[in-house]
Design a protein around this motif. Structure first.
Motif, PDB file in Angstrom:
ATOM      1  N   VAL A 140      29.557  34.044  46.698  1.00  0.00           N
ATOM      2  CA  VAL A 140      30.345  35.037  47.748  1.00  0.00           C
ATOM      3  C   VAL A 140      31.015  36.239  46.892  1.00  0.00           C
ATOM      4  N   SER A 141      30.691  37.262  47.338  1.00  0.00           N
ATOM      5  CA  SER A 141      31.199  38.625  46.790  1.00  0.00           C
ATOM      6  C   SER A 141      32.215  39.097  47.646  1.00  0.00           C
ATOM      7  N   THR A 142      33.373  39.495  46.950  1.00  0.00           N
ATOM      8  CA  THR A 142      34.547  40.207  47.898  1.00  0.00           C
ATOM      9  C   THR A 142      34.951  41.231  47.215  1.00  0.00           C
ATOM     10  N   GLY A 143      35.114  42.353  47.826  1.00  0.00           N
ATOM     11  CA  GLY A 143      35.753  43.653  47.286  1.00  0.00           C
ATOM     12  C   GLY A 143      37.255  43.605  47.140  1.00  0.00           C
ATOM     13  N   THR A 144      37.957  43.927  45.904  1.00  0.00           N
ATOM     14  CA  THR A 144      39.341  44.031  45.962  1.00  0.00           C
ATOM     15  C   THR A 144      39.656  45.438  45.603  1.00  0.00           C
ATOM     16  N   ASP A 145      41.202  45.440  45.501  1.00  0.00           N
ATOM     17  CA  ASP A 145      41.646  46.952  45.246  1.00  0.00           C
ATOM     18  C   ASP A 145      41.191  47.317  43.762  1.00  0.00           C
ATOM     19  N   THR A 146      41.158  46.486  42.804  1.00  0.00           N
ATOM     20  CA  THR A 146      40.489  46.863  41.512  1.00  0.00           C
ATOM     21  C   THR A 146      39.001  46.704  41.300  1.00  0.00           C
ATOM     22  N   GLY A 147      38.502  46.210  42.192  1.00  0.00           N
ATOM     23  CA  GLY A 147      36.722  45.965  41.918  1.00  0.00           C
ATOM     24  C   GLY A 147      36.197  44.616  42.768  1.00  0.00           C
ATOM     25  N   CYS A 204      22.221  38.915  40.448  1.00  0.00           N
ATOM     26  CA  CYS A 204      22.676  40.322  41.035  1.00  0.00           C
ATOM     27  C   CYS A 204      24.128  41.015  40.312  1.00  0.00           C
ATOM     28  N   LEU A 205      24.449  40.074  39.396  1.00  0.00           N
ATOM     29  CA  LEU A 205      25.726  40.537  38.779  1.00  0.00           C
ATOM     30  C   LEU A 205      25.358  41.778  37.763  1.00  0.00           C
ATOM     31  N   ARG A 206      24.144  41.750  37.172  1.00  0.00           N
ATOM     32  CA  ARG A 206      23.678  42.864  36.500  1.00  0.00           C
ATOM     33  C   ARG A 206      24.065  44.228  36.862  1.00  0.00           C
ATOM     34  N   ASP A 207      23.732  44.344  38.406  1.00  0.00           N
ATOM     35  CA  ASP A 207      23.722  45.688  38.807  1.00  0.00           C
ATOM     36  C   ASP A 207      25.324  45.975  39.583  1.00  0.00           C
ATOM     37  N   GLU A 208      25.631  44.841  40.030  1.00  0.00           N
ATOM     38  CA  GLU A 208      27.015  44.965  40.786  1.00  0.00           C
ATOM     39  C   GLU A 208      28.234  45.016  39.868  1.00  0.00           C
ATOM     40  N   ARG A 209      28.145  44.677  38.570  1.00  0.00           N
ATOM     41  CA  ARG A 209      29.142  44.780  37.633  1.00  0.00           C
ATOM     42  C   ARG A 209      30.519  44.490  38.031  1.00  0.00           C
ATOM     43  N   PRO A 210      30.772  42.975  38.604  1.00  0.00           N
ATOM     44  CA  PRO A 210      31.896  42.674  38.822  1.00  0.00           C
ATOM     45  C   PRO A 210      33.104  42.451  38.065  1.00  0.00           C
ATOM     46  N   GLU A 211      34.241  42.680  38.296  1.00  0.00           N
ATOM     47  CA  GLU A 211      35.475  42.925  37.630  1.00  0.00           C
ATOM     48  C   GLU A 211      35.626  41.096  37.254  1.00  0.00           C
ATOM     49  N   LEU A 212      35.547  40.398  37.888  1.00  0.00           N
ATOM     50  CA  LEU A 212      36.063  38.939  37.826  1.00  0.00           C
ATOM     51  C   LEU A 212      34.770  37.896  38.689  1.00  0.00           C
ATOM     52  N   ALA A 261      30.365  44.230  30.055  1.00  0.00           N
ATOM     53  CA  ALA A 261      30.249  45.369  31.075  1.00  0.00           C
ATOM     54  C   ALA A 261      31.749  45.293  31.581  1.00  0.00           C
ATOM     55  N   GLY A 262      32.700  45.054  30.777  1.00  0.00           N
ATOM     56  CA  GLY A 262      33.962  45.036  31.004  1.00  0.00           C
ATOM     57  C   GLY A 262      34.481  43.946  32.318  1.00  0.00           C
ATOM     58  N   GLY A 263      33.681  43.235  32.439  1.00  0.00           N
ATOM     59  CA  GLY A 263      34.232  42.012  33.441  1.00  0.00           C
ATOM     60  C   GLY A 263      34.902  40.849  32.802  1.00  0.00           C
TER      61      GLY A 263
END
Length: 126
Positions: free
Chosen positions: A24-31, A56-64, A93-95
Motif C-alpha cells: 500500500v502506497s500513501t502520499g504524506t507531507d514529506t513524501g 515499483c520502488l525503484r521508480d517511485e523513490r519512497p521516503e519510507l 535513493a535517500g529513503g
C-alpha cells in the motif's frame, strides 16, 4: 456412468501459499510511504515474490518503506539478503526501511543476523 461434462470439480489443496505480499502506497507531507505486509515464509522459494512486488520502488523513490513482519512465520538467509538489498537501494535513493512487529521467532533471526543498524525494527511493545 458419469458423462465428462457432469463430473464434480477437481479438489485442490487448500494449503495457503508460502508467501503473500500486500503493498500500500500513501502520499504524506514529506513524501511517499509504502507499507508492505508479508504473510508466510520468506526464503529461497519466495524472495522473487518480494523482489517483484517491490520493483515499483525503484521508480517511485519512497521516503519510507515499512515492512510488517507480524504474519511472517519464517525467514532464512535468502530472505535476509533481499531485506538488505531493499535497504541499500532505499538508502541510495535517500529513503529509509523499517521492519515492524516481527514475531518472536523472526525477531531472534534478525538479532542473530546483525543487520545494518540503520534498519529500524519496531517491536510489538513499542
Amino acid at each position: 456412468m458419469t458423462e465428462l461434462g457432469n463430473r464434480p470439480p477437481t479438489t485442490r489443496c487448500a494449503c495457503a501459499p508460502p508467501l503473500h505480499v500486500d503493498l500500500v502506497s500513501t502520499g504524506t507531507d514529506t513524501g511517499l510511504r509504502v507499507d508492505v505486509r508479508l504473510d508466510g515464509e520468506l526464503d529461497l522459494a519466495t524472495v522473487d515474490l518480494v523482489t517483484d512486488a517491490l520493483a515499483c520502488l525503484r521508480d517511485e523513490r519512497p521516503e519510507l518503506v515499512v515492512i510488517d513482519l507480524s504474519a511472517l512465520r519464517f525467514v532464512d538467509a535468502h530472505g535476509l539478503r533481499v531485506v538488505d538489498s531493499i535497504h541499500r537501494e532505499l538508502c541510495g535513493a535517500g529513503g529509509r526501511l523499517v521492519l515492524a512487529m516481527p514475531s518472536p521467532r523472526v525477531a531472534r533471526v534478525l538479532a542473530v543476523a546483525e543487520l545494518d543498524p540503520q534498519i529500524s525494527v519496531w517491536s510489538r511493545g513499542g
